[in-house]
Design a protein around this motif. Structure first.
Motif, PDB file in Angstrom:
ATOM      1  N   ARG A  15     -25.530   8.164 -30.781  1.00 32.57           N
ATOM      2  CA  ARG A  15     -24.726   7.470 -31.789  1.00 32.57           C
ATOM      3  C   ARG A  15     -25.441   7.188 -33.097  1.00 32.57           C
ATOM      4  O   ARG A  15     -24.840   6.665 -34.022  1.00 32.57           O
ATOM      5  CB  ARG A  15     -24.240   6.132 -31.200  1.00 32.57           C
ATOM      6  CG  ARG A  15     -23.606   6.294 -29.824  1.00 32.57           C
ATOM      7  CD  ARG A  15     -22.116   6.158 -29.843  1.00 32.57           C
ATOM      8  NE  ARG A  15     -21.426   7.100 -30.667  1.00 32.57           N
ATOM      9  CZ  ARG A  15     -21.128   8.345 -30.309  1.00 32.57           C
ATOM     10  NH1 ARG A  15     -21.505   8.810 -29.152  1.00 32.57           N
ATOM     11  NH2 ARG A  15     -20.454   9.128 -31.123  1.00 32.57           N
ATOM     12  N   GLU A  18     -23.859   9.730 -35.440  1.00 31.95           N
ATOM     13  CA  GLU A  18     -22.457  10.018 -35.123  1.00 31.95           C
ATOM     14  C   GLU A  18     -21.563   8.821 -35.420  1.00 31.95           C
ATOM     15  O   GLU A  18     -20.409   8.980 -35.813  1.00 31.95           O
ATOM     16  CB  GLU A  18     -22.329  10.460 -33.667  1.00 31.95           C
ATOM     17  CG  GLU A  18     -22.932  11.848 -33.435  1.00 31.95           C
ATOM     18  CD  GLU A  18     -22.966  12.237 -31.967  1.00 31.95           C
ATOM     19  OE1 GLU A  18     -22.063  11.813 -31.228  1.00 31.95           O
ATOM     20  OE2 GLU A  18     -23.888  12.964 -31.584  1.00 31.95           O
ATOM     21  N   GLU A  22     -18.142   8.999 -37.590  1.00 28.63           N
ATOM     22  CA  GLU A  22     -16.861   8.527 -37.036  1.00 28.63           C
ATOM     23  C   GLU A  22     -16.190   7.505 -37.952  1.00 28.63           C
ATOM     24  O   GLU A  22     -14.963   7.415 -38.002  1.00 28.63           O
ATOM     25  CB  GLU A  22     -17.108   7.902 -35.661  1.00 28.63           C
ATOM     26  CG  GLU A  22     -17.471   8.916 -34.593  1.00 28.63           C
ATOM     27  CD  GLU A  22     -18.095   8.267 -33.368  1.00 28.63           C
ATOM     28  OE1 GLU A  22     -18.343   8.990 -32.396  1.00 28.63           O
ATOM     29  OE2 GLU A  22     -18.360   7.044 -33.397  1.00 28.63           O
ATOM     30  N   GLN A 242     -28.204  15.533 -35.738  1.00 28.95           N
ATOM     31  CA  GLN A 242     -27.574  14.375 -36.370  1.00 28.95           C
ATOM     32  C   GLN A 242     -27.903  14.283 -37.864  1.00 28.95           C
ATOM     33  O   GLN A 242     -27.181  13.621 -38.620  1.00 28.95           O
ATOM     34  CB  GLN A 242     -28.009  13.092 -35.662  1.00 28.95           C
ATOM     35  CG  GLN A 242     -27.502  13.036 -34.218  1.00 28.95           C
ATOM     36  CD  GLN A 242     -27.601  11.662 -33.621  1.00 28.95           C
ATOM     37  OE1 GLN A 242     -27.122  10.680 -34.184  1.00 28.95           O
ATOM     38  NE2 GLN A 242     -28.221  11.559 -32.455  1.00 28.95           N
TER      39      GLN A 242
END
Length: 297
Positions: A15, A18, A22, A242
């Motif tokens: 995360r 990400e 999002e 990422q």
């Protein structure tokens, strides 16, 4: 996530960036604020943060990379929603974690990286993890780069909260880690870091660890890996991936980012789609490697 290995868990490493992506698509202010507080609640007394939160699996490996989402997620909340309150709520936990992880630093190098550049495209389509040293980014390189970036984030957070002395302290620490990173890993004859993998170029470029005089050489190495060696395909795993696209855009190569994003041959996201994927696989070679390992989400 995948039911075949009971992995419906809050893995922190997935995360770091990400969550940022999002937030362009969904209103996730409440969701990620709540999850940040879950991470804070999972912290041990000594400052350790688990790799999964809530810690249904108590994986307190003192890994630098995965728990750094304790800082990266609030940074995204600050950028997208101007949420300074989450910085106040998580500040003491962040400080304790940074102090805990600093105990592992030796001569400016952070060796604590458990998973590496997770699931880099392997040399054999049947493999899950590469065994080729030329494809593997060293754990201490990843750990030190992330630690330096976390110190830079703490400097920013402290300034947001009016903590001038803390800000200065973290600025010094970030500088010390960055200087040690460059001194230890840079290969002046070649113009790249360590063994020169794509991720070994991406992280120092994206995290501002490359001295201005050397940025063009490190960028040239990254572009050579992606264009010549990989033919416009990815050469990274979860960690490098990422930060890949923004690194290319910052280098003035949005065209290469577009080429990589629209590739349909292996290894690529398009390859997954061409093979029936409706979600992103964990493995670039998810159609040939062990299905018991490969998450299809």
């Amino acid at each position: 996530d995948c039911p075949q290995r009971d992995e419906r868990q809050g893995w922190l490493g997935d995360r770091s960036a990400e969550c940022h992506g999002e937030m362009y698509v969904f209103d996730l202010a409440a969701f990620y604020r709540k999850w940040t507080l879950d991470i804070v609640s999972a912290q041990r007394e000594n400052g350790s943060i688990p790799d999964v939160a809530p810690p249904y699996w108590p994986l307190y490996s003192d890994n630098m990379t995965w728990p750094s989402s304790l800082l990266f997620v609030p940074a995204a909340l600050l950028q997208h929603y101007d949420d300074r309150d989450i910085l106040s709520l998580a500040w003491s936990a962040m400080v304790r974690w940074m102090e805990h992880m600093a105990t592992f630093v030796t001569n400016g190098i952070q060796p604590r990286d458990r998973y590496g550049d997770w699931c880099v495209p392997p040399e054999d389509p049947r493999l899950i993890h590469s065994k080729d040293p030329a494809r593997i980014t060293a754990g201490p390189l990843i750990g030190t780069a992330y630690h330096a970036q976390c110190a830079a984030l703490m400097n920013d957070f402290a300034r947001q909260l009016g903590r001038t002395e803390d800000a200065d302290r973290y600025a010094r620490f970030a500088r010390e880690l960055g200087e040690a990173f460059h001194r230890h890993f840079f290969r002046p004859a070649e113009g790249w870091y360590d063994n020169g993998t794509a991720t070994a170029c991406i992280l120092p470029l994206r995290f501002g660890l490359v001295p201005p005089a050397e940025r063009s050489r490190v960028t040239a190495r990254l572009l050579d890996k992606l264009e010549r060696e990989a033919g416009g395909h990815v050469m990274n795993g979860l960690v490098g991936g990422q930060w890949l696209m923004r690194s290319l855009s910052e280098a003035g190569r949005a065209d290469l980012a577009w080429t990589i994003a629209t590739r349909e041959t292996y290894p690529s996201w398009g390859h997954m789609v061409r093979n029936g994927a409706t979600t992103i696989w964990e493995l670039w070679n998810g159609d040939t490697a062990d299905p018991a390992m490969n998450s299809h989400n």
